[in-house]
Design an enzyme around this catalytic site. Structure first.
Site, short mmCIF file in Angstrom:
data_model
loop_
_atom_site.label_atom_id
_atom_site.label_comp_id
_atom_site.label_asym_id
_atom_site.label_seq_id
_atom_site.Cartn_x
_atom_site.Cartn_y
_atom_site.Cartn_z
CG ASP A 35 -1.90 0.94 1.12
OD1 ASP A 35 -2.23 1.41 0.06
OD2 ASP A 35 -2.78 0.97 2.30
N GLY A 36 0.08 2.33 -0.33
CA GLY A 36 0.99 3.58 -0.55
C GLY A 36 1.74 4.14 -1.73
CG ASN A 37 2.58 1.42 -4.34
OD1 ASN A 37 3.71 1.22 -4.42
ND2 ASN A 37 1.67 0.69 -4.25
CD1 TRP A 40 7.66 6.78 -1.92
CD2 TRP A 40 7.09 7.08 -4.37
NE1 TRP A 40 8.73 6.60 -2.73
CE2 TRP A 40 8.40 6.89 -4.11
CE3 TRP A 40 6.62 7.27 -5.59
CZ2 TRP A 40 9.55 7.37 -5.27
CZ3 TRP A 40 7.61 7.54 -6.38
CH2 TRP A 40 8.88 7.31 -6.45
CG HIS A 52 0.33 2.32 -9.01
ND1 HIS A 52 -0.20 1.98 -7.82
CD2 HIS A 52 -0.65 3.18 -9.45
CE1 HIS A 52 -1.17 2.54 -7.43
NE2 HIS A 52 -1.92 3.32 -8.47
CD1 TRP A 84 -12.25 -5.04 -10.48
CD2 TRP A 84 -11.43 -4.16 -12.43
NE1 TRP A 84 -11.66 -6.14 -11.15
CE2 TRP A 84 -10.95 -5.50 -12.22
CE3 TRP A 84 -11.00 -3.15 -13.51
CZ2 TRP A 84 -10.44 -6.28 -13.30
CZ3 TRP A 84 -10.03 -4.06 -14.36
CH2 TRP A 84 -9.60 -5.45 -14.02
CG LEU A 146 9.92 -16.99 -3.61
CD1 LEU A 146 9.31 -17.17 -1.93
CD2 LEU A 146 10.60 -15.58 -3.53
NE ARG A 209 -8.76 0.41 5.91
CZ ARG A 209 -8.08 1.51 5.92
NH1 ARG A 209 -7.98 2.19 7.10
NH2 ARG A 209 -7.73 1.89 4.99
#
Ligand code: V07
Length: 255
Positions: A35-37, A40, A52, A84, A146, A209
């Site tokens: 989160d937070g792009n 930023w 993003h 969306w 991975l 959250r």
């Protein structure tokens, strides 16, 4: 200087934290809400999509950190069923990111034995987005390192309703008795099957959250939050989250 040291195999920012990790108690599955792009970018006077793009570059860095630790599954929440509702321009940009990520990063991911997977609804994604994801999955199909699992067009309530419907359908057709319905049967209907539940959830950018992410699967997960925006989140903080996870696990083990 940092770059110079890196070229010569020197130390990097996260090394001090890395040294504090117990390599015998690595979580199997770490999930991240990236989160937070947008914030930023706004903080820098840039359009949200620039955030993003910067966030996408960070995906590789954190994937390599997870690989260094021998984590088995890293799930990254890239796009929710609620996303969306964002402005069309932003959604269009986000849907092109897998296409941009794939050619840039795939060779290094293959070289590092990473397997790409996706959790979410394929229906609804543009054809070019789905093709980029499926190509990435196909190119890494034979790897056994991975699992880099992208949660894309994913929402947990929708996932559980679909699961309940599929079970109800089987009961209606007399393929299943009511008594057969238990936690393990339900878990098999979820989009994450057969991945293990996350041991640790990380969320960046100060929001405290779960936001409709893996509600069932997170029942027993440790939660770790940071105020840093996703593009600013580095190996150092990733390793610190693992150390905190290990500290909590030791405490409970001692009771
Ligand atoms: C997205 C960059 C990371 C920050 C959070 C939102 C924006 C990588 C992918 C991706 C997905 C599948 C795949 C290869 C790459 C991605 C979306 C958004 C929609 F096979 N980053 N990233 N997909 N962001």
């Amino acid at each position: 200087m940092k770059q110079f040291k890196r070229w010569f195999g020197g130390r990097s920012e996260g090394d001090e934290a890395l040294a504090g990790i117990d390599m015998d108690n690595i979580p199997d599955h770490v999930a991240v809400i990236m989160d937070g792009n947008g914030r930023w970018a706004q903080k820098r006077g840039l359009p949200r999509v620039a955030g993003h793009h910067s966030g996408m570059k960070n995906v590789k860095k954190i994937t390599m950190a997870a690989n260094t630790l021998g984590i088995r599954v890293l799930t990254l929440y890239a796009f929710s069923t609620e996303n969306w509702k964002r402005p069309k321009e932003e959604v269009d940009y986000l849907m092109k990111l897998p296409m941009e990520f794939f050619p840039k990063e795939i060779d290094e991911l293959v070289a590092n034995n990473v397997q790409i997977r996706m959790t979410g609804w394929r229906e609804g994604l543009p054809d070019y987005t789905l093709k980029a994801v499926e190509d990435a999955i196909e190119r890494t199909r034979h790897n056994d390192g991975l699992i880099l699992n992208f949660a894309l067009n994913y929402g947990s309530r929708k996932e559980m309703i679909a699961g309940i419907r599929s079970i109800a359908e089987r009961v209606k057709r007399n393929e299943l008795e009511l008594e057969d319905i238990d936690e393990s049967l339900f878990a098999k209907t979820l989009l994450t099957d057969p991945l293990p539940d996350p041991d640790l959830l990380i969320r960046t950018s100060g929001e405290l959250r779960i936001s409709n992410f893996m509600l069932w699967q997170l029942a027993y997960s440790e939660l770790w939050f940071t105020d840093l925006y996703w593009p600013d989140f580095t190996e150092k903080e990733f390793y610190e989250a693992i150390i905190e996870y290990q500290r909590r696990a030791r405490r409970y083990g001692g009771l």
